[in-house]
Scaffold this active site. Sequence first.
Site, PDB file in Angstrom:
ATOM      1  N   GLY A 156      -4.588  -4.243  -3.835  1.00 12.02           N
ATOM      2  CA  GLY A 156      -5.579  -3.191  -4.102  1.00 12.02           C
ATOM      3  C   GLY A 156      -4.800  -1.949  -4.476  1.00 12.02           C
ATOM      4  O   GLY A 156      -4.175  -1.339  -3.617  1.00 12.02           O
ATOM      5  N   HIS A 157      -4.761  -1.633  -5.764  1.00 16.44           N
ATOM      6  CA  HIS A 157      -3.949  -0.516  -6.258  1.00 16.44           C
ATOM      7  C   HIS A 157      -4.878   0.622  -6.677  1.00 16.44           C
ATOM      8  O   HIS A 157      -5.657   0.488  -7.618  1.00 16.44           O
ATOM      9  CB  HIS A 157      -3.062  -0.971  -7.428  1.00 16.44           C
ATOM     10  CG  HIS A 157      -2.026  -1.977  -7.012  1.00 16.44           C
ATOM     11  ND1 HIS A 157      -1.103  -2.509  -7.867  1.00 16.44           N
ATOM     12  CD2 HIS A 157      -1.758  -2.528  -5.793  1.00 16.44           C
ATOM     13  CE1 HIS A 157      -0.322  -3.354  -7.205  1.00 16.44           C
ATOM     14  NE2 HIS A 157      -0.710  -3.388  -5.950  1.00 16.44           N
ATOM     15  N   ASP A 194       0.807  -1.224   0.000  1.00 19.20           N
ATOM     16  CA  ASP A 194       0.000   0.000   0.000  1.00 19.20           C
ATOM     17  C   ASP A 194       0.839   1.274   0.000  1.00 19.20           C
ATOM     18  O   ASP A 194       0.449   2.308   0.556  1.00 19.20           O
ATOM     19  CB  ASP A 194      -0.965   0.022   1.203  1.00 19.20           C
ATOM     20  CG  ASP A 194      -1.859  -1.201   1.218  1.00 19.20           C
ATOM     21  OD1 ASP A 194      -2.182  -1.709   0.134  1.00 19.20           O
ATOM     22  OD2 ASP A 194      -2.228  -1.642   2.317  1.00 19.20           O
ATOM     23  N   LYS A 198       1.674   2.222  -5.113  1.00 17.85           N
ATOM     24  CA  LYS A 198       2.185   1.681  -6.386  1.00 17.85           C
ATOM     25  C   LYS A 198       1.247   2.001  -7.548  1.00 17.85           C
ATOM     26  O   LYS A 198       1.697   2.384  -8.626  1.00 17.85           O
ATOM     27  CB  LYS A 198       2.367   0.147  -6.260  1.00 17.85           C
ATOM     28  CG  LYS A 198       3.380  -0.248  -5.191  1.00 17.85           C
ATOM     29  CD  LYS A 198       3.465  -1.755  -5.009  1.00 17.85           C
ATOM     30  CE  LYS A 198       2.261  -2.387  -4.377  1.00 17.85           C
ATOM     31  NZ  LYS A 198       2.008  -2.022  -2.968  1.00 17.85           N
ATOM     32  N   GLN A 243       1.848  -6.117  -3.244  1.00 19.66           N
ATOM     33  CA  GLN A 243       2.267  -6.233  -1.838  1.00 19.66           C
ATOM     34  C   GLN A 243       3.540  -5.398  -1.624  1.00 19.66           C
ATOM     35  O   GLN A 243       3.752  -4.437  -2.332  1.00 19.66           O
ATOM     36  CB  GLN A 243       2.487  -7.699  -1.428  1.00 19.66           C
ATOM     37  CG  GLN A 243       1.213  -8.531  -1.344  1.00 19.66           C
ATOM     38  CD  GLN A 243       0.657  -8.939  -2.681  1.00 19.66           C
ATOM     39  OE1 GLN A 243       1.313  -9.620  -3.451  1.00 19.66           O
ATOM     40  NE2 GLN A 243      -0.569  -8.546  -2.982  1.00 19.66           N
TER      41      GLN A 243
HETATM   42  P1  GDP Z   1      -0.856   0.396  -3.516  1.00 18.73           P
HETATM   43  O1  GDP Z   1      -1.436  -0.893  -3.054  1.00 18.73           O
HETATM   44  O2  GDP Z   1       0.625   0.472  -3.291  1.00 18.73           O
HETATM   45  O3  GDP Z   1      -1.217   0.749  -4.936  1.00 18.73           O
HETATM   46  O4  GDP Z   1      -1.474   1.530  -2.579  1.00 18.73           O
HETATM   47  P2  GDP Z   1      -3.030   1.664  -2.143  1.00 18.73           P
HETATM   48  O5  GDP Z   1      -3.824   2.118  -3.309  1.00 18.73           O
HETATM   49  O6  GDP Z   1      -3.478   0.431  -1.440  1.00 18.73           O
HETATM   50  O7  GDP Z   1      -2.913   2.774  -1.018  1.00 18.73           O
HETATM   51  C1  GDP Z   1      -2.340   4.009  -1.254  1.00 18.73           C
HETATM   52  C2  GDP Z   1      -3.376   5.101  -0.913  1.00 18.73           C
HETATM   53  O8  GDP Z   1      -2.722   6.336  -0.821  1.00 18.73           O
HETATM   54  C3  GDP Z   1      -4.428   5.283  -1.976  1.00 18.73           C
HETATM   55  O9  GDP Z   1      -5.636   5.658  -1.356  1.00 18.73           O
HETATM   56  C4  GDP Z   1      -3.896   6.422  -2.844  1.00 18.73           C
HETATM   57  O10 GDP Z   1      -4.918   7.166  -3.480  1.00 18.73           O
HETATM   58  C5  GDP Z   1      -3.209   7.257  -1.788  1.00 18.73           C
HETATM   59  N1  GDP Z   1      -2.010   8.000  -2.240  1.00 18.73           N
HETATM   60  C6  GDP Z   1      -1.026   7.578  -3.064  1.00 18.73           C
HETATM   61  N2  GDP Z   1      -0.046   8.517  -3.124  1.00 18.73           N
HETATM   62  C7  GDP Z   1      -0.437   9.535  -2.341  1.00 18.73           C
HETATM   63  C8  GDP Z   1       0.156  10.780  -1.975  1.00 18.73           C
HETATM   64  O11 GDP Z   1       1.266  11.132  -2.362  1.00 18.73           O
HETATM   65  N3  GDP Z   1      -0.553  11.572  -1.120  1.00 18.73           N
HETATM   66  C9  GDP Z   1      -1.768  11.216  -0.621  1.00 18.73           C
HETATM   67  N4  GDP Z   1      -2.387  12.055   0.205  1.00 18.73           N
HETATM   68  N5  GDP Z   1      -2.347  10.047  -0.947  1.00 18.73           N
HETATM   69  C10 GDP Z   1      -1.689   9.217  -1.778  1.00 18.73           C
HETATM   70  P1  IMO Z   2      -0.994  -4.182  -2.277  1.00 21.78           P
HETATM   71  O1  IMO Z   2      -0.539  -4.716  -3.611  1.00 21.78           O
HETATM   72  C1  IMO Z   2      -1.056  -4.648   2.046  1.00 21.78           C
HETATM   73  C2  IMO Z   2      -1.115  -8.742   3.592  1.00 21.78           C
HETATM   74  C3  IMO Z   2      -2.368  -9.210   4.299  1.00 21.78           C
HETATM   75  C4  IMO Z   2      -1.782 -10.225   5.263  1.00 21.78           C
HETATM   76  C5  IMO Z   2      -0.657 -10.862   4.459  1.00 21.78           C
HETATM   77  C6  IMO Z   2      -1.041 -12.156   3.770  1.00 21.78           C
HETATM   78  O2  IMO Z   2      -2.266  -3.438  -2.306  1.00 21.78           O
HETATM   79  O3  IMO Z   2       0.131  -3.423  -1.632  1.00 21.78           O
HETATM   80  P2  IMO Z   2      -2.583 -12.852   1.739  1.00 21.78           P
HETATM   81  O4  IMO Z   2      -3.988 -12.454   1.367  1.00 21.78           O
HETATM   82  O5  IMO Z   2      -1.566 -12.477   0.712  1.00 21.78           O
HETATM   83  O6  IMO Z   2      -2.492 -14.268   2.159  1.00 21.78           O
HETATM   84  O7  IMO Z   2      -2.248 -11.982   3.066  1.00 21.78           O
HETATM   85  O8  IMO Z   2      -0.300  -9.905   3.465  1.00 21.78           O
HETATM   86  N1  IMO Z   2      -1.340  -8.220   2.231  1.00 21.78           N
HETATM   87  C7  IMO Z   2      -1.268  -6.914   1.907  1.00 21.78           C
HETATM   88  N2  IMO Z   2      -1.091  -5.829   2.692  1.00 21.78           N
HETATM   89  N3  IMO Z   2      -1.170  -4.511   0.719  1.00 21.78           N
HETATM   90  C8  IMO Z   2      -1.320  -5.585  -0.080  1.00 21.78           C
HETATM   91  O9  IMO Z   2      -1.283  -5.514  -1.431  1.00 21.78           O
HETATM   92  C9  IMO Z   2      -1.432  -6.861   0.516  1.00 21.78           C
HETATM   93  N4  IMO Z   2      -1.610  -8.119   0.047  1.00 21.78           N
HETATM   94  C10 IMO Z   2      -1.527  -8.936   1.099  1.00 21.78           C
HETATM   95  O10 IMO Z   2      -3.002  -8.151   4.952  1.00 21.78           O
HETATM   96  O11 IMO Z   2      -1.197  -9.548   6.352  1.00 21.78           O
HETATM   97 MG    MG Z   3      -2.934  -1.594  -1.794  1.00 24.32          MG
END
Ligand code: GDP
Ligand code: IMO
Ligand code: MG
Length: 422
Positions: free
Chosen positions: A39-40, A12, A15, A221
């Site tokens: 979840g991107h 998270d 990415k 991840q």
């Molecule tokens: P990912 O799994 O690495 O793609 O990240 P996620 O989407 O799960 O979580 C990142 C969250 O941070 C999302 O809600 C994005 O919209 C938000 N986000 C990403 N970059 C920034 C930033 O520079 N500033 C702020 N405020 N939010 C950001």
């Molecule tokens: P993105 O790509 C954050 C965590 C789960 C759990 C562990 C194992 O959005 O960064 P799994 O379902 O893979 O067996 O879970 O890994 N986990 C993540 N945490 N971002 C993710 O993906 C994750 N994918 C798995 O919360 O602790």
């Molecule tokens: Mg994510």
Amino acid sequence: MIDVLLGLQWGDEGKGKIVDYLADKYDIIARFQGGPNAGHTLYVNGTKVVLHTIPSGVFQPHCLNLIGNGVVIDPVTLQAELHKILPLCPDLLSRLFVSQRAHLILPTHRALDAASEAAKGSDKIGSTLKGIGPAYMDKTGRNGLRVGDILSPNFTEKYNKLKQKHLQMLKQYDQVVEWEQWEAPFLEAIEQLGKLQIVNGEYWLNNHLKNGKKVLAEGAQGSMLDIDFGTYPFVTSSNTIAGGVCSGLGVAPGMVGDVYGITKAYCTRVGSGPFPTELFDETGDALRKAGAEFGATTGRPRRCGWIDLVALRYTVMLSGVTKLIITKADILDEFNPIKAAVAYTVNGVETNEFPYDVNDDIGLVPVYKTFEAWDTPISGTTNFDELPQTFKDYCSFVEDYLGTKIAFISNGTGRNELIAIS
Ligand code: GDP
Ligand code: IMO
Ligand code: MG
């Protein structure tokens, strides 16, 4: 050449947003591991989109997108995702390719994930319950079903055989998981998956590379969730580090160019497991609130803490990161002071290395360096020169500590809320 973009923390890191931005300069975006546990998040003309299996290059109209052999696919999640994004991206199906070697997540994999987690009680991993672990277990156990099998006349036979094996396994658990209602949607989604462009991913990608196309591998991840180097057993079931790119796509190590490593300006983790810099106080709560730190896949509140440079130096080393990206730097606008872990003490002895047994009670205490708060907010600018000196000092310290230059600083959710550093 194939460049790589991956998370350096526990996932998270942002990415999705960064791939969506960088995809402008690439011809192909390829996912190499993970599955719908990811979840991107990205924003398309102000609309929030969360991608789980589909690569984050789909919203750049020139970009082709590959779901590589290292990914595990839940056909149902993939269908749901396609339905959601097709209206925003009508030509998507012509730009989406799926490796025939990618493994399938079955309804009974999800059931096994749920039963296994329930049986672990308070020791549970905190899995996203998407069936990731059981699907990779069948892959390495040489029992799995692959996308290419969908096209085989024996698919139903193969499916039933594996399902029966899973039903036997489910009997060992007290937990009853009602998985049957997932079967009809699965079989329907399998039909739809069979209609996508299924390719021999390794030839497809290597031919494009030979023809000079620029490829970006999109990690899911984060490095601290890597099956080998993460905080085992509280990890996911794939190699999330740069090493996973070669086996997850079928490209040779010599083809890998830049490795972009992403970190938040602080740190989060969702699910169970060690997190040395976690804050259990009001600062942790304030980070969660300011950063809207709730899981993009499960909605669970994310655990929050200060940036951990010890863990980051470890993950920068594991992937040979050549370009750093710091996201969510704007969230720290409201914080004073700002801290970063620069060492740990383990039973009173100082170390700069991430310990093997961080899971056990080894008396680990982070050593923090305190930074002055930014004297002006860093959101709203795309110009590095306009940033406050206090923030520039923080960036210089991080670069020196990690031995890697920062290429981008992200300061908002939008595609262009970003500062490029030349
Ligand atoms: P990912 O799994 O690495 O793609 O990240 P996620 O989407 O799960 O979580 C990142 C969250 O941070 C999302 O809600 C994005 O919209 C938000 N986000 C990403 N970059 C920034 C930033 O520079 N500033 C702020 N405020 N939010 C950001
Ligand atoms: P993105 O790509 C954050 C965590 C789960 C759990 C562990 C194992 O959005 O960064 P799994 O379902 O893979 O067996 O879970 O890994 N986990 C993540 N945490 N971002 C993710 O993906 C994750 N994918 C798995 O919360 O602790
Ligand atoms: Mg994510």
